[in-house]
Design a protein around this motif. Structure first.
Motif, mmCIF file in Angstrom:
data_model
loop_
_atom_site.group_PDB
_atom_site.id
_atom_site.type_symbol
_atom_site.label_atom_id
_atom_site.label_comp_id
_atom_site.label_asym_id
_atom_site.label_seq_id
_atom_site.Cartn_x
_atom_site.Cartn_y
_atom_site.Cartn_z
ATOM 1 N N GLN A 254 0.839 -1.201 0.000
ATOM 2 C CA GLN A 254 0.000 0.000 0.000
ATOM 3 C C GLN A 254 0.870 1.246 0.000
ATOM 4 O O GLN A 254 1.757 1.387 0.853
ATOM 5 C CB GLN A 254 -0.908 0.030 1.235
ATOM 6 C CG GLN A 254 -2.005 -0.994 1.225
ATOM 7 C CD GLN A 254 -2.881 -0.910 2.463
ATOM 8 O OE1 GLN A 254 -2.778 0.015 3.249
ATOM 9 N NE2 GLN A 254 -3.742 -1.888 2.628
ATOM 10 N N LEU A 255 0.582 2.133 -0.935
ATOM 11 C CA LEU A 255 1.209 3.452 -0.921
ATOM 12 C C LEU A 255 0.513 4.327 0.119
ATOM 13 O O LEU A 255 -0.701 4.236 0.299
ATOM 14 C CB LEU A 255 1.064 4.137 -2.277
ATOM 15 C CG LEU A 255 1.963 3.702 -3.424
ATOM 16 C CD1 LEU A 255 1.576 4.462 -4.679
ATOM 17 C CD2 LEU A 255 3.421 3.939 -3.091
ATOM 18 N N ASP A 256 1.274 5.185 0.770
ATOM 19 C CA ASP A 256 0.719 6.210 1.661
ATOM 20 C C ASP A 256 1.603 7.442 1.502
ATOM 21 O O ASP A 256 2.751 7.455 1.931
ATOM 22 C CB ASP A 256 0.716 5.723 3.109
ATOM 23 C CG ASP A 256 0.062 6.734 4.063
ATOM 24 O OD1 ASP A 256 -0.131 7.899 3.645
ATOM 25 O OD2 ASP A 256 -0.229 6.368 5.206
ATOM 26 N N LEU A 257 1.059 8.465 0.839
ATOM 27 C CA LEU A 257 1.832 9.681 0.562
ATOM 28 C C LEU A 257 1.597 10.761 1.616
ATOM 29 O O LEU A 257 1.957 11.916 1.419
ATOM 30 C CB LEU A 257 1.473 10.230 -0.826
ATOM 31 C CG LEU A 257 1.669 9.253 -1.995
ATOM 32 C CD1 LEU A 257 1.337 9.933 -3.308
ATOM 33 C CD2 LEU A 257 3.080 8.699 -2.024
ATOM 34 N N GLY A 258 1.006 10.362 2.762
ATOM 35 C CA GLY A 258 0.676 11.330 3.814
ATOM 36 C C GLY A 258 1.875 12.124 4.292
ATOM 37 O O GLY A 258 1.728 13.257 4.747
ATOM 38 N N GLY A 259 3.077 11.567 4.177
ATOM 39 C CA GLY A 259 4.275 12.264 4.642
ATOM 40 C C GLY A 259 4.752 13.385 3.746
ATOM 41 O O GLY A 259 5.597 14.189 4.154
ATOM 42 N N ILE A 260 4.233 13.464 2.503
ATOM 43 C CA ILE A 260 4.681 14.549 1.616
ATOM 44 C C ILE A 260 3.543 15.230 0.843
ATOM 45 O O ILE A 260 3.756 16.288 0.237
ATOM 46 C CB ILE A 260 5.755 14.092 0.591
ATOM 47 C CG1 ILE A 260 5.240 12.951 -0.285
ATOM 48 C CG2 ILE A 260 7.041 13.713 1.288
ATOM 49 C CD1 ILE A 260 6.193 12.608 -1.424
ATOM 50 N N ALA A 261 2.338 14.663 0.873
ATOM 51 C CA ALA A 261 1.254 15.191 0.027
ATOM 52 C C ALA A 261 0.857 16.617 0.394
ATOM 53 O O ALA A 261 0.649 17.460 -0.489
ATOM 54 C CB ALA A 261 0.037 14.272 0.100
ATOM 55 N N LYS A 262 0.766 16.916 1.706
ATOM 56 C CA LYS A 262 0.361 18.280 2.107
ATOM 57 C C LYS A 262 1.370 19.313 1.617
ATOM 58 O O LYS A 262 0.998 20.413 1.207
ATOM 59 C CB LYS A 262 0.197 18.386 3.626
ATOM 60 C CG LYS A 262 -1.183 17.965 4.104
ATOM 61 C CD LYS A 262 -1.530 18.531 5.469
ATOM 62 C CE LYS A 262 -0.662 18.002 6.569
ATOM 63 N NZ LYS A 262 -1.070 18.473 7.907
ATOM 64 N N GLY A 263 2.652 18.958 1.671
ATOM 65 C CA GLY A 263 3.687 19.869 1.187
ATOM 66 C C GLY A 263 3.552 20.126 -0.303
ATOM 67 O O GLY A 263 3.643 21.266 -0.763
ATOM 68 N N TYR A 264 3.312 19.066 -1.059
ATOM 69 C CA TYR A 264 3.115 19.192 -2.508
ATOM 70 C C TYR A 264 1.913 20.085 -2.800
ATOM 71 O O TYR A 264 1.979 20.984 -3.654
ATOM 72 C CB TYR A 264 2.912 17.801 -3.108
ATOM 73 C CG TYR A 264 2.631 17.799 -4.595
ATOM 74 C CD1 TYR A 264 3.670 17.715 -5.522
ATOM 75 C CD2 TYR A 264 1.319 17.894 -5.082
ATOM 76 C CE1 TYR A 264 3.407 17.720 -6.894
ATOM 77 C CE2 TYR A 264 1.048 17.904 -6.442
ATOM 78 C CZ TYR A 264 2.099 17.811 -7.345
ATOM 79 O OH TYR A 264 1.835 17.830 -8.695
ATOM 80 N N ILE A 265 0.813 19.861 -2.070
ATOM 81 C CA ILE A 265 -0.406 20.645 -2.294
ATOM 82 C C ILE A 265 -0.184 22.114 -1.935
ATOM 83 O O ILE A 265 -0.622 23.022 -2.663
ATOM 84 C CB ILE A 265 -1.582 20.050 -1.491
ATOM 85 C CG1 ILE A 265 -1.933 18.662 -2.033
ATOM 86 C CG2 ILE A 265 -2.805 20.962 -1.538
ATOM 87 C CD1 ILE A 265 -2.871 17.855 -1.146
ATOM 88 N N ALA A 266 0.531 22.378 -0.831
ATOM 89 C CA ALA A 266 0.827 23.768 -0.448
ATOM 90 C C ALA A 266 1.618 24.477 -1.548
ATOM 91 O O ALA A 266 1.350 25.639 -1.879
ATOM 92 C CB ALA A 266 1.601 23.798 0.870
ATOM 93 N N ASP A 267 2.580 23.778 -2.142
ATOM 94 C CA ASP A 267 3.378 24.370 -3.218
ATOM 95 C C ASP A 267 2.530 24.672 -4.449
ATOM 96 O O ASP A 267 2.734 25.684 -5.122
ATOM 97 C CB ASP A 267 4.540 23.449 -3.591
ATOM 98 C CG ASP A 267 5.598 23.362 -2.506
ATOM 99 O OD1 ASP A 267 5.764 24.343 -1.741
ATOM 100 O OD2 ASP A 267 6.276 22.315 -2.415
ATOM 101 N N ARG A 268 1.576 23.791 -4.751
ATOM 102 C CA ARG A 268 0.695 24.035 -5.912
ATOM 103 C C ARG A 268 -0.253 25.211 -5.620
ATOM 104 O O ARG A 268 -0.582 25.981 -6.525
ATOM 105 C CB ARG A 268 -0.108 22.779 -6.250
ATOM 106 C CG ARG A 268 0.722 21.553 -6.608
ATOM 107 C CD ARG A 268 1.537 21.676 -7.892
ATOM 108 N NE ARG A 268 2.715 22.530 -7.767
ATOM 109 C CZ ARG A 268 3.842 22.141 -7.182
ATOM 110 N NH1 ARG A 268 3.948 20.952 -6.617
ATOM 111 N NH2 ARG A 268 4.884 22.972 -7.141
ATOM 112 N N LEU A 269 -0.687 25.349 -4.356
ATOM 113 C CA LEU A 269 -1.503 26.523 -3.988
ATOM 114 C C LEU A 269 -0.704 27.805 -4.166
ATOM 115 O O LEU A 269 -1.221 28.819 -4.658
ATOM 116 C CB LEU A 269 -1.964 26.399 -2.537
ATOM 117 C CG LEU A 269 -3.143 25.469 -2.260
ATOM 118 C CD1 LEU A 269 -3.326 25.298 -0.764
ATOM 119 C CD2 LEU A 269 -4.433 26.017 -2.876
ATOM 120 N N LYS A 270 0.570 27.756 -3.777
ATOM 121 C CA LYS A 270 1.436 28.928 -3.951
ATOM 122 C C LYS A 270 1.530 29.296 -5.436
ATOM 123 O O LYS A 270 1.451 30.479 -5.803
ATOM 124 C CB LYS A 270 2.819 28.620 -3.385
ATOM 125 C CG LYS A 270 3.822 29.765 -3.510
ATOM 126 C CD LYS A 270 5.158 29.322 -2.941
ATOM 127 C CE LYS A 270 6.234 30.377 -3.172
ATOM 128 N NZ LYS A 270 7.547 29.922 -2.655
#
Length: 301
Positions: A141-157
């Motif tokens: 099982q993949l779990d991207l919880g450790g980096i997904a929020k950071g990626y999303i914050a950068d896309r919001l920026k």
């Protein structure tokens, strides 16, 4: 006092707060929420139809055609996982079994942990262009919880820059990203509080002055439980199957990109002795604050 305009909503399993300093800039709030919802539908392991859930369901069977954001994030996740910096994108089976942060959190049996450790191997993430992702082994099982929020914050920026937003704050449940110069202080620097682990959320142990940056914290003081007089926190060590043994309460890392803040906060939580010379090789790194269980504070910059 400069007037703030804010919106608050729940997403990504946390409270989101977006802040701008012009009434005109509030127009970015609606598309920001839409963008967060879009990424949550791609990355969340808690949504059965997300792209990550679809990859997990077909582990050991076939590859899944995914969107470019999912392809890019899984590619980065595999690369970082193979560096053995603490983050492991295939830790999903352990995370689900411990279930820390939810009502039925529990310590699994040693037999179960040993079983699950055989399902954790980032080498077995299969990536093929264009946009095909798969897992080589059944029950992985993949779990991207450790980096997904950071990626999303950068896309919001990126979105805010496209909308011409010159200054603001993106706060994804404590994952903070400041944009532009602070309009709140004469020196134009932002004041970022380091959470006091021994007090309620919002109570700062220290306040750090920083230019525009990302601030990400890894800590053991919010998601945890006690069973048979033993304390267990949510930062699991994929080498042992148990919460990481650490002298730290938390580490806050300041970087120029939020996804790298996620990566480096995990790395420094696992390896707090990482030399400053080593950190300076990472062009994204700006500073770090370590808070230890013995109440010692260490600042690297």
């Amino acid at each position: 006092m400069m007037k703030k305009y804010q919106t608050h909503f729940k997403a990504l399993g946390t409270k989101i707060t977006l802040t701008v300093f012009s009434s005109f800039d509030q127009q970015v709030f609606a598309p920001s929420k839409q963008l967060i919802d879009y990424y949550e539908k791609l990355f969340s392991i808690y949504l059965p139809d997300s792209e990550i859930s679809r990859i997990n369901k077909t582990a050991g069977q076939k590859m899944i055609k995914v969107s470019t954001p999912t392809f890019d994030l899984v590619t980065l996740a595999k690369k970082i996982s193979l560096k053995s910096w603490g983050f492991n994108a295939t830790i999903g089976p352990l995370v689900k079994e411990w279930n820390i942060g939810f009502y039925n959190a529990h310590r699994p049996s040693q037999v179960k942990i040993d079983q699950l450790l055989h399902q954790i191997d980032p080498q077995k993430i299969i990536i093929k262009k264009p946009n095909l992702i798969g897992l080589q082994q059944n029950k992985m099982q993949l779990d991207l919880g450790g980096i997904a929020k950071g990626y999303i914050a950068d896309r919001l920026k990126d979105l805010w820059h496209a909308w011409g937003i010159k200054t603001g704050i993106i706060n994804l449940g404590g994952n903070l990203l400041t944009i532009g110069n602070s309009p709140l202080h004469a020196d134009r620097k932002w004041r970022i509080g380091i959470q006091d682990p021994w007090n309620p959320r919002g109570k700062a142990l220290r306040v750090v002055r920083m230019p525009a940056c990302s601030a990400v914290t890894s800590g053991i003081y919010e998601r945890n439980f006690t069973e048979n007089h033993h304390f267990y926190h949510h930062i699991l060590d994929s080498r042992t199957g148990y919460p990481l043994k650490t002298p730290l309460m938390g580490v806050t890392v300041f970087t120029d990109q939020s996804v790298w803040g996620e990566i480096e906060s995990t790395r420094l939580f696992f390896y707090p002795e990482t030399a400053i010379d080593e950190l300076k090789k990472d062009r994204h790194f700006m500073a770090a604050v370590f808070v230890y269980q013995n109440h010692e504070i260490q600042i690297l910059k």
